[in-house]
Design a protein around this motif. Structure first.
Motif, PDB file in Angstrom:
ATOM      1  N   ALA A  13      49.561  28.355  54.457  1.00  0.00           N
ATOM      2  CA  ALA A  13      49.782  29.482  53.557  1.00  0.00           C
ATOM      3  C   ALA A  13      49.833  30.797  54.324  1.00  0.00           C
ATOM      4  O   ALA A  13      49.123  30.987  55.308  1.00  0.00           O
ATOM      5  N   MET A  14      50.672  31.714  53.866  1.00  0.00           N
ATOM      6  CA  MET A  14      50.744  33.061  54.412  1.00  0.00           C
ATOM      7  C   MET A  14      50.664  34.039  53.238  1.00  0.00           C
ATOM      8  O   MET A  14      51.306  33.825  52.210  1.00  0.00           O
ATOM      9  N   ASN A  15      49.878  35.083  53.414  1.00  0.00           N
ATOM     10  CA  ASN A  15      49.557  35.967  52.301  1.00  0.00           C
ATOM     11  C   ASN A  15      49.563  37.425  52.731  1.00  0.00           C
ATOM     12  O   ASN A  15      49.428  37.752  53.911  1.00  0.00           O
ATOM     13  N   TRP A  16      49.696  38.293  51.727  1.00  0.00           N
ATOM     14  CA  TRP A  16      49.541  39.728  51.915  1.00  0.00           C
ATOM     15  C   TRP A  16      48.425  40.240  51.011  1.00  0.00           C
ATOM     16  O   TRP A  16      48.401  39.931  49.816  1.00  0.00           O
ATOM     17  N   TYR A  17      47.508  41.002  51.595  1.00  0.00           N
ATOM     18  CA  TYR A  17      46.446  41.685  50.874  1.00  0.00           C
ATOM     19  C   TYR A  17      46.609  43.188  51.073  1.00  0.00           C
ATOM     20  O   TYR A  17      47.317  43.632  51.983  1.00  0.00           O
ATOM     21  N   ARG A  18      45.930  43.955  50.232  1.00  0.00           N
ATOM     22  CA  ARG A  18      45.889  45.394  50.445  1.00  0.00           C
ATOM     23  C   ARG A  18      44.531  45.942  50.036  1.00  0.00           C
ATOM     24  O   ARG A  18      43.835  45.354  49.207  1.00  0.00           O
ATOM     25  N   ARG A  19      44.175  47.061  50.657  1.00  0.00           N
ATOM     26  CA  ARG A  19      42.941  47.752  50.342  1.00  0.00           C
ATOM     27  C   ARG A  19      43.267  49.223  50.121  1.00  0.00           C
ATOM     28  O   ARG A  19      43.580  49.945  51.067  1.00  0.00           O
ATOM     29  N   ALA A  20      43.191  49.649  48.863  1.00  0.00           N
ATOM     30  CA  ALA A  20      43.452  51.030  48.508  1.00  0.00           C
ATOM     31  C   ALA A  20      42.186  51.855  48.709  1.00  0.00           C
ATOM     32  O   ALA A  20      41.077  51.310  48.717  1.00  0.00           O
ATOM     33  N   PRO A  21      42.320  53.178  48.867  1.00  0.00           N
ATOM     34  CA  PRO A  21      41.144  54.029  49.056  1.00  0.00           C
ATOM     35  C   PRO A  21      40.128  53.858  47.933  1.00  0.00           C
ATOM     36  O   PRO A  21      40.468  53.954  46.752  1.00  0.00           O
ATOM     37  N   GLY A  22      38.890  53.587  48.301  1.00  0.00           N
ATOM     38  CA  GLY A  22      37.824  53.447  47.331  1.00  0.00           C
ATOM     39  C   GLY A  22      37.849  52.181  46.510  1.00  0.00           C
ATOM     40  O   GLY A  22      37.089  52.070  45.538  1.00  0.00           O
TER      41      GLY A  22
END
Length: 124
Positions: free
Chosen positions: A33-42
């Motif tokens: 599996a290959m995935n994309w995550y994100r972390r927004a401010p706060g």
């Protein structure tokens, strides 16, 4: 060692598009599996898009219809095409992959690997 390197982030106006890339390198036997995550401010890290080894996909509700995940197995690379970007998409984007490697005494083992992240900023 296995390395994942993201590229393609940057500053874009609302409604614009970006294409992120994540290339895996090293002593790789197989990538699952290959995935994309994100972390927004706060905010906590969230899953944006996922693609299994059989190329089935899953997207967060907030990006459905705007983002598309794809992969090129010959290049050990996963992509995230992001269209109609919104300010709320501003975040550090991370790629993640399940990669099988040969570990010597333990034979083949599979672990999750992470890139360092690439900044996406959507602003006027």
């Amino acid at each position: 060692q296995v390395h994942l390197v993201e590229s393609g982030g940057g500053l874009v106006q609302p409604g614009g598009s970006l294409r992120l890339s994540c290339a895996a390198s090293g002593s790789i036997f197989r990538i699952g599996a290959m995935n994309w995550y994100r972390r927004a401010p706060g905010k906590q890290r969230e899953l944006v898009a996922a693609m299994s080894s059989d190329v089935s996909t899953n997207y967060a509700d907030s990006v459905k219809g705007r983002f598309t995940i794809s992969r090129d197995n010959a290049k050990n690379t996963v992509y995230l095409q992001m269209n109609n970007l919104k300010p709320e998409d501003t975040a550090v984007y991370f790629c993640n992959a399940d990669i099988t490697v040969y570990s010597g005494m333990y034979g083949y083992t599979t672990n999750g690997y992470w890139g360092q992240g690439t900044q996406v900023t959507v602003s006027s």
